[in-house]
Design a protein around this motif. Structure first.
Motif, PDB file in Angstrom:
ATOM      1  N   UNK A 239      -6.362   2.633  13.989  1.00 10.74           N
ATOM      2  CA  UNK A 239      -5.578   3.331  12.156  1.00 10.74           C
ATOM      3  C   UNK A 239      -6.044   2.956  11.192  1.00 10.74           C
ATOM      4  N   UNK A 240      -6.176   4.090  10.847  1.00 17.16           N
ATOM      5  CA  UNK A 240      -6.334   3.799   9.376  1.00 17.16           C
ATOM      6  C   UNK A 240      -5.344   4.639   8.435  1.00 17.16           C
ATOM      7  N   UNK A 241      -4.921   3.925   6.896  1.00 13.68           N
ATOM      8  CA  UNK A 241      -3.433   4.092   6.673  1.00 13.68           C
ATOM      9  C   UNK A 241      -3.595   5.681   5.862  1.00 13.68           C
ATOM     10  N   UNK A 242      -2.419   6.032   5.939  1.00 18.17           N
ATOM     11  CA  UNK A 242      -2.162   7.612   5.890  1.00 18.17           C
ATOM     12  C   UNK A 242      -1.814   8.155   4.839  1.00 18.17           C
ATOM     13  N   UNK A 243      -0.988   6.785   3.434  1.00 16.89           N
ATOM     14  CA  UNK A 243      -0.590   7.082   2.527  1.00 16.89           C
ATOM     15  C   UNK A 243       0.784   8.524   2.209  1.00 16.89           C
ATOM     16  N   UNK A 244       1.827   8.227   3.643  1.00 16.12           N
ATOM     17  CA  UNK A 244       3.167   8.909   3.311  1.00 16.12           C
ATOM     18  C   UNK A 244       3.678   8.061   2.128  1.00 16.12           C
ATOM     19  N   UNK A 245       4.233   9.412   1.245  1.00 19.48           N
ATOM     20  CA  UNK A 245       4.678   9.030   0.054  1.00 19.48           C
ATOM     21  C   UNK A 245       6.647   7.863   0.686  1.00 19.48           C
ATOM     22  N   UNK A 246       5.994   8.587   1.476  1.00 19.30           N
ATOM     23  CA  UNK A 246       8.155   8.400   1.949  1.00 19.30           C
ATOM     24  C   UNK A 246       7.988   7.111   3.066  1.00 19.30           C
ATOM     25  N   UNK A 247       7.399   6.385   3.302  1.00 13.09           N
ATOM     26  CA  UNK A 247       6.596   5.399   3.966  1.00 13.09           C
ATOM     27  C   UNK A 247       6.078   4.309   2.684  1.00 13.09           C
ATOM     28  N   UNK A 248       6.678   2.379   3.276  1.00  9.99           N
ATOM     29  CA  UNK A 248       5.921   1.893   2.315  1.00  9.99           C
ATOM     30  C   UNK A 248       3.858   1.462   3.041  1.00  9.99           C
ATOM     31  N   UNK A 249       3.836   1.460   2.421  1.00  9.26           N
ATOM     32  CA  UNK A 249       2.248   0.496   3.066  1.00  9.26           C
ATOM     33  C   UNK A 249       2.141  -0.776   4.125  1.00  9.26           C
ATOM     34  N   UNK A 250       1.546  -0.930   4.944  1.00  8.96           N
ATOM     35  CA  UNK A 250       1.521  -1.500   5.829  1.00  8.96           C
ATOM     36  C   UNK A 250       1.061  -3.033   5.551  1.00  8.96           C
ATOM     37  N   UNK A 251       1.062  -4.414   5.465  1.00  7.83           N
ATOM     38  CA  UNK A 251       0.163  -5.318   5.549  1.00  7.83           C
ATOM     39  C   UNK A 251      -0.756  -5.673   6.845  1.00  7.83           C
ATOM     40  N   UNK A 252      -2.105  -6.054   6.197  1.00  4.95           N
ATOM     41  CA  UNK A 252      -2.944  -6.116   7.767  1.00  4.95           C
ATOM     42  C   UNK A 252      -2.625  -7.621   8.161  1.00  4.95           C
ATOM     43  N   UNK A 253      -2.519  -7.692   9.655  1.00  6.46           N
ATOM     44  CA  UNK A 253      -2.574  -9.935  10.013  1.00  6.46           C
ATOM     45  C   UNK A 253      -4.002  -9.686  11.034  1.00  6.46           C
ATOM     46  N   UNK A 254      -4.172  -9.018  11.157  1.00  4.95           N
ATOM     47  CA  UNK A 254      -5.998  -8.886  11.758  1.00  4.95           C
ATOM     48  C   UNK A 254      -6.642  -8.256  12.018  1.00  4.95           C
ATOM     49  N   UNK A 255      -7.812  -8.409  12.250  1.00  2.37           N
ATOM     50  CA  UNK A 255      -9.492  -7.308  12.056  1.00  2.37           C
ATOM     51  C   UNK A 255     -10.044  -7.006  13.076  1.00  2.37           C
TER      52      UNK A 255
END
Length: 204
Positions: free
Chosen positions: A131-147
């Motif tokens: 995955x990669x960010x979608x930047x949908x203004x209706x949703x909060x950004x995610x926080x990364x827990x692991x790479x």
């Protein structure tokens, strides 16, 4: 997933049929877990009413844990999914990248949930979503827990697309917490406890 959670007396696990999810049974629980398999099959089996029931459950404060296919089901970019995580796929060929062990490294946020593990470790991977960010203004950004720090790219799939992308992300949807895991700690010797810790986090 059922077997690795059974030893924890504070966690009661029950397997639900799609018809139960559609009939508001989720309101009796704190967390819903969608594990590995095929996200399109999960979506079709639930149907529109079932997907909406899951969304309402999370929006009202329920927790969501998505593992592999369950992680893909959560993506906002998926036309047949839940649309609860502000992310999109990096490549379309992740479903046939292959199976094996990859290197994963926790972030500081991930260590707060899963334990203070500074080292890179091995985790089983089986065609999990990248995955990669979608930047949908209706949703909060995610926080990364692991790479992901290494990758599997068999069957002539896109090489280099997986390295340094999120293996675990955390977010919110309404009043609820969401976590997606693209690999399989529940099926990796020594990492099974991560599922219980994930359940506890999304249940808060």
């Amino acid at each position: 997933v059922l077997s690795v959670l059974t030893p924890y007396p504070s966690i009661h696990v029950e397997k639900l049929a799609p018809s139960q999810i559609r009939s508001d049974t989720l309101s009796s629980f704190d967390v819903v877990i969608f594990s590995g398999g095929a996200s399109h099959a999960q979506a079709h089996t639930l149907g529109d009413d079932g997907l909406e029931a899951v969304r309402i459950f999370i929006e009202n404060g329920g927790g969501y844990l998505g593992i592999c296919a369950g992680a893909h089901l959560a993506l906002a970019s998926s036309p047949l999914g839940l649309g609860i995580v502000n992310a999109q796929k990096v490549v379309a060929d992740e479903w046939r990248r292959g199976k094996g062990f990859v290197d994963i490294e926790l972030t500081e946020e991930g260590r707060n949930i899963f334990g203070d593990v500074q080292e890179i470790f091995k985790c089983r991977y089986a065609n999990g979503v990248i995955i990669t960010p979608l930047q949908d203004p209706a949703l909060p950004p995610y926080t990364i827990g692991a790479y992901f720090r290494t990758e599997i790219a068999d069957n002539d799939t896109t090489k280099g697309a997986m390295i340094n992308t999120p293996a675990i992300v955390m977010s919110t949807y309404g009043k609820g917490r969401v976590m997606t895991i693209s690999s399989h700690p529940e099926n990796t010797p020594g990492l099974e406890h991560m599922i219980a810790r994930a359940v506890v986090w999304v249940a808060q």
